[in-house]
Design a protein around this motif. Structure first.
Motif, PDB file in Angstrom:
ATOM      1  N   ILE A   1      32.769  69.975  63.054  1.00 20.36           N
ATOM      2  CA  ILE A   1      32.578  69.729  64.485  1.00 20.36           C
ATOM      3  C   ILE A   1      33.715  70.415  65.234  1.00 20.36           C
ATOM      4  N   LEU A   2      33.390  71.435  66.000  1.00 18.03           N
ATOM      5  CA  LEU A   2      34.401  72.232  66.700  1.00 18.03           C
ATOM      6  C   LEU A   2      34.716  71.682  68.088  1.00 18.03           C
ATOM      7  N   CYS A   3      33.768  70.990  68.683  1.00 20.00           N
ATOM      8  CA  CYS A   3      33.968  70.473  70.040  1.00 20.00           C
ATOM      9  C   CYS A   3      33.003  69.311  70.240  1.00 20.00           C
ATOM     10  N   LEU A   4      33.440  68.293  70.975  1.00 19.33           N
ATOM     11  CA  LEU A   4      32.587  67.121  71.220  1.00 19.33           C
ATOM     12  C   LEU A   4      32.897  66.564  72.598  1.00 19.33           C
ATOM     13  N   ARG A   5      31.852  66.168  73.301  1.00 18.41           N
ATOM     14  CA  ARG A   5      32.007  65.532  74.605  1.00 18.41           C
ATOM     15  C   ARG A   5      31.111  64.298  74.682  1.00 18.41           C
ATOM     16  N   GLU A   6      31.571  63.279  75.430  1.00 21.22           N
ATOM     17  CA  GLU A   6      30.829  62.028  75.581  1.00 21.22           C
ATOM     18  C   GLU A   6      30.536  61.759  77.056  1.00 21.22           C
ATOM     19  N   ASP A   7      29.447  61.016  77.301  1.00 25.85           N
ATOM     20  CA  ASP A   7      29.105  60.634  78.673  1.00 25.85           C
ATOM     21  C   ASP A   7      28.052  59.537  78.618  1.00 25.85           C
ATOM     22  N   VAL A   8      27.980  58.743  79.696  1.00 25.53           N
ATOM     23  CA  VAL A   8      26.939  57.726  79.774  1.00 25.53           C
ATOM     24  C   VAL A   8      25.549  58.360  79.814  1.00 25.53           C
ATOM     25  N   GLY A   9      25.462  59.592  80.257  1.00 32.72           N
ATOM     26  CA  GLY A   9      24.188  60.307  80.298  1.00 32.72           C
ATOM     27  C   GLY A   9      24.115  61.364  79.220  1.00 32.72           C
ATOM     28  N   ARG A  10      23.020  61.408  78.475  1.00 28.69           N
ATOM     29  CA  ARG A  10      22.900  62.406  77.404  1.00 28.69           C
ATOM     30  C   ARG A  10      22.866  63.823  77.968  1.00 28.69           C
ATOM     31  N   HIS A  11      22.215  63.997  79.128  1.00 27.57           N
ATOM     32  CA  HIS A  11      22.192  65.322  79.748  1.00 27.57           C
ATOM     33  C   HIS A  11      23.595  65.749  80.167  1.00 27.57           C
ATOM     34  N   ASN A  12      24.350  64.799  80.700  1.00 33.82           N
ATOM     35  CA  ASN A  12      25.721  65.100  81.119  1.00 33.82           C
ATOM     36  C   ASN A  12      26.598  65.461  79.927  1.00 33.82           C
ATOM     37  N   ALA A  13      26.433  64.741  78.820  1.00 33.56           N
ATOM     38  CA  ALA A  13      27.220  65.043  77.628  1.00 33.56           C
ATOM     39  C   ALA A  13      26.958  66.473  77.173  1.00 33.56           C
ATOM     40  N   LEU A  14      25.693  66.897  77.215  1.00 35.86           N
ATOM     41  CA  LEU A  14      25.360  68.266  76.808  1.00 35.86           C
ATOM     42  C   LEU A  14      25.932  69.279  77.786  1.00 35.86           C
ATOM     43  N   ASP A  15      25.829  69.001  79.087  1.00 38.35           N
ATOM     44  CA  ASP A  15      26.413  69.921  80.073  1.00 38.35           C
ATOM     45  C   ASP A  15      27.929  70.026  79.899  1.00 38.35           C
TER      46      ASP A  15
END
Length: 271
Positions: A168-182
């Protein structure tokens, strides 16, 4: 994150009165050339990356240099991500402008035509990236231990960028799945990482809008812990994207729905 003490439980309910950490959710307005384009409910972290990734997945930019300036500004009722684009990109954005209010569970709210819902996508069939099923399964296992916000709140999604070997080279979290991907897409662009040289793994279901964002980013493989929709499979096949999900009671099997040639099948002792 915010720590709160839940109210006293109702009688005969088996629960506790201990403190609990809750995920933050805040309105984030994305403005371009001085005009608000969208208001998204999001976690108030990595917002510059969110603005970059959103701009790319919406087709407003193709690279970070298309953004002349980007500011994250506090607002009495939320946060504003204020962007100014170069003149050519501002003109391109005007051609595909839409206004929407996007709650965390919806990625296509408020588009102004049915055509915009299934917009033409770049075809990624020629992308040479390949990955083994064992590498994706290893990444999924590692992903469970790399989500501090989810561990604390049990209320957020994650999007991760996976190397061919499964790291895993990079990871981001968010309450919204679309936001996490963005946010993930924005982080890759900001770091100068080519999204075509890896796979994306999501902790959510895969709907058509997630396919759209992945295709716009140029990533050839999208994998998730949950199954895709039928329309997502159809759109992934048209865009030349390999779509897969974890399957089986132990999530130790990979189901591949489109462009399976990119997934190398290996026995466990071949790693």
């Amino acid at each position: 994150m915010r720590d709160v003490t839940p109210p006293s439980p109702a009688r005969d309910v088996a629960t506790s009165n201990g403190r609990r950490t809750l995920a933050e959710e805040i309105a984030v307005a994305l403005t371009y050339q001085g005009s608000t384009h969208a208001v998204m409910m999001a976690s108030p972290t990595d917002l510059e990356e969110f603005a970059i990734g959103f701009s790319l997945s919406e087709g407003f930019i193709t690279k970070t240099t298309d953004i002349e300036s980007l500011e994250i500004l506090p607002h009495p009722h939320g946060i504003e991500a204020r962007l100014w684009l170069t003149a050519p990109r501002a003109a391109a954005m005007a051609a595909r402008r839409r206004k929407m209010i996007g709650p965390v569970g919806c990625g296509l709210c408020g588009i102004d035509s049915l055509d915009a819902a299934l917009r033409p996508l770049p075809n990624r069939s020629a992308t040479a990236f390949m990955v083994s099923d064992r590498a994706l399964l290893r990444a999924a296992l590692a992903l469970r231990g790399m989500q501090p916000l989810q561990d604390a709140t049990r209320a957020v999604h994650a999007a991760a960028f996976i190397a061919p070997e499964g790291q895993i080279l990079c990871l981001r979290e968010d309450v919204g799945r679309h936001n996490a991907l963005d946010k993930l897409i924005g982080a890759l662009l900001d770091a100068g990482t080519d999204p075509a040289n890896g796979a994306i793994m999501m902790t959510s279901r895969l709907s058509v809008d997630m396919i759209q964002k992945t295709a716009m980013a140029g990533t050839p493989v999208l994998c998730a812990v949950s199954a895709p929709t039928a329309l997502a499979v159809e759109q992934a096949a048209r865009a030349g994207i390999t779509l897969a999900c974890l399957a089986g009671p132990e999530k130790n099997r990979l189901d591949v729905f489109s462009c399976a040639r990119r997934i190398i099948t290996k026995a466990p002792d071949e790693d």
